[in-house]
Write an enzyme that holds these catalytic residues in place. Sequence first.
Site, PDB file in Angstrom:
ATOM      1  N   LEU A  74       0.862  -1.195   0.000  1.00  0.00           N
ATOM      2  CA  LEU A  74       0.000   0.000   0.000  1.00  0.00           C
ATOM      3  C   LEU A  74       0.887   1.230   0.000  1.00  0.00           C
ATOM      4  O   LEU A  74       1.806   1.327   0.817  1.00  0.00           O
ATOM      5  CB  LEU A  74      -0.869   0.020   1.269  1.00  0.00           C
ATOM      6  CG  LEU A  74      -1.763  -1.206   1.492  1.00  0.00           C
ATOM      7  CD1 LEU A  74      -2.348  -1.173   2.895  1.00  0.00           C
ATOM      8  CD2 LEU A  74      -2.872  -1.280   0.445  1.00  0.00           C
ATOM      9  N   HIS A  75       0.634   2.157  -0.915  1.00  0.00           N
ATOM     10  CA  HIS A  75       1.461   3.370  -0.896  1.00  0.00           C
ATOM     11  C   HIS A  75       0.767   4.613  -1.452  1.00  0.00           C
ATOM     12  O   HIS A  75       1.339   5.688  -1.444  1.00  0.00           O
ATOM     13  CB  HIS A  75       2.747   3.147  -1.689  1.00  0.00           C
ATOM     14  CG  HIS A  75       2.540   3.157  -3.173  1.00  0.00           C
ATOM     15  ND1 HIS A  75       1.914   2.139  -3.842  1.00  0.00           N
ATOM     16  CD2 HIS A  75       2.847   4.079  -4.111  1.00  0.00           C
ATOM     17  CE1 HIS A  75       1.855   2.428  -5.121  1.00  0.00           C
ATOM     18  NE2 HIS A  75       2.402   3.598  -5.324  1.00  0.00           N
ATOM     19  N   ARG A  76      -0.479   4.476  -1.967  1.00  0.00           N
ATOM     20  CA  ARG A  76      -1.094   5.657  -2.603  1.00  0.00           C
ATOM     21  C   ARG A  76      -1.477   6.684  -1.543  1.00  0.00           C
ATOM     22  O   ARG A  76      -2.058   6.333  -0.500  1.00  0.00           O
ATOM     23  CB  ARG A  76      -2.360   5.276  -3.356  1.00  0.00           C
ATOM     24  CG  ARG A  76      -2.099   4.318  -4.452  1.00  0.00           C
ATOM     25  CD  ARG A  76      -2.470   4.841  -5.814  1.00  0.00           C
ATOM     26  NE  ARG A  76      -2.004   3.864  -6.759  1.00  0.00           N
ATOM     27  CZ  ARG A  76      -1.072   4.071  -7.678  1.00  0.00           C
ATOM     28  NH1 ARG A  76      -0.548   5.268  -7.817  1.00  0.00           N
ATOM     29  NH2 ARG A  76      -0.684   3.111  -8.479  1.00  0.00           N
ATOM     30  N   ARG A 118       6.939   5.811   1.957  1.00  0.00           N
ATOM     31  CA  ARG A 118       5.874   6.790   2.243  1.00  0.00           C
ATOM     32  C   ARG A 118       4.951   6.247   3.331  1.00  0.00           C
ATOM     33  O   ARG A 118       4.587   6.953   4.275  1.00  0.00           O
ATOM     34  CB  ARG A 118       5.058   7.049   0.963  1.00  0.00           C
ATOM     35  CG  ARG A 118       3.818   7.897   1.206  1.00  0.00           C
ATOM     36  CD  ARG A 118       2.919   7.917  -0.022  1.00  0.00           C
ATOM     37  NE  ARG A 118       3.396   8.781  -1.080  1.00  0.00           N
ATOM     38  CZ  ARG A 118       3.173  10.089  -1.162  1.00  0.00           C
ATOM     39  NH1 ARG A 118       2.478  10.703  -0.223  1.00  0.00           N
ATOM     40  NH2 ARG A 118       3.631  10.789  -2.168  1.00  0.00           N
ATOM     41  N   ASP A 132      -2.708  -1.370  -3.643  1.00  0.00           N
ATOM     42  CA  ASP A 132      -3.237  -0.205  -4.361  1.00  0.00           C
ATOM     43  C   ASP A 132      -2.285   0.163  -5.504  1.00  0.00           C
ATOM     44  O   ASP A 132      -2.397   1.239  -6.081  1.00  0.00           O
ATOM     45  CB  ASP A 132      -3.466   0.978  -3.408  1.00  0.00           C
ATOM     46  CG  ASP A 132      -2.202   1.426  -2.695  1.00  0.00           C
ATOM     47  OD1 ASP A 132      -1.126   0.836  -2.925  1.00  0.00           O
ATOM     48  OD2 ASP A 132      -2.285   2.391  -1.901  1.00  0.00           O
TER      49      ASP A 132
END
Length: 356
Positions: free
Chosen positions: A205-207, A239, A279
């Site tokens: 997950l990184h968005r 992030r 994502d």
Amino acid sequence: MRIVYVIGTRPNFVKTAPVIAALRKRMPEGRHTIVHTGQHYDRAMSEIFFEELDVPAPDHLLEVGSGSHAQQTARVMERLEPVLESESPDLVVVPGDVNSTLAAALTAAKMQMPVAHIESGLRSFDRTMPEELNRIVADEVSEYLFLHSDEAIENLRAEGIAEERMHFVGNTMIDTLVALEDRFRAADAAAALGVMPGAFALVTLHRPALVDGPLLEETVRQLAALAREMPVVFPVHPRTRKMMETVSSDHHPGLLLSEPLGYLDFLSLLADAGAVLTDSGGIQEETTYLDVPCFTLRDNTERPVTIRAGTNTLLGLDPSAIARIPEALISRPSSPPKPPPLWDGHAAERIADVLA
Ligand code: UD1
């Protein structure tokens, strides 16, 4: 023939490696110059990919680092311009949809240099995603548009782009996967983590829409709940790691967090996962090729071809939907899908055919 390749982020390296190799092979007398913008700079996000994918060391490092969208884009443009001036290429190759892609395409186009865009024509129709603007602009200013799925043709036509600029060549990210298959199958990363093939979930997950706001805390809670049903392996993007420091750390022991992984270990886990939650765009494609059930924690995807293939399910941008995964796995149809057309390991050769 002088070609400059501008790459800057983890997925860029994966998409461009086979193109650099194919063009070097096809045009051995040409000058092939690699520019690394430095958008991704940690060893685990950058260097390890050059090593594993056998990409030659970059000729130019722009070292733009992190920053706001405007800062990152502006720094790439400012630092790339003199490089393009001195290299004076016949073609500038840019992959994907990140800020480095946008900046490089725009810089080259303003200098009247032809641009080739790898992975052209994807659209989520969601302009709140930074990548959507990057894609639209990169496509608009590029002369050679290399498409990886037929749905891109309609997207580009709708924007008035002429057919002769479009070349449906297939998916270069899948070229890399195919080329590495023997190596990642031998890596057995699941055993190293103590999880059983087919019986664990892999999460990435990184968005910003998910990890930069309040949804992250609920997502981590849901992952801990899923970890009671099956081990959950979660290599954490920088992030996300930064944002997770603010989230309460009441994890289940089955939730296995790690640093970002190298590509061989990651593909090894992806191929062996019982389910993938993501994502990311590229992972929706890799799971389609590998026939692994993928659940995408977004409201939309620029890759509907992966949904039609039957491997990918859009959960929505809703962490509570993670609870539906165990049930969805039970009711999954058993017939393996065929990969989308031209996702066959030869896309980069087709790009070389067009350019040669
Ligand atoms: C970028 C792309 C995204 C792509 C993703 C793949 C844009 C707008 N976004 O997102 O489309 O899916 O790459 O990974 O171009 N950081 C590090 N080390 C690094 C790189 C980043 O610590 O090597 C941290 C920094 O705190 C940085 C943050 O991650 O501020 C975000 O990095 P950035 O490159 O801006 O965006 P990504 O989220 O990586």
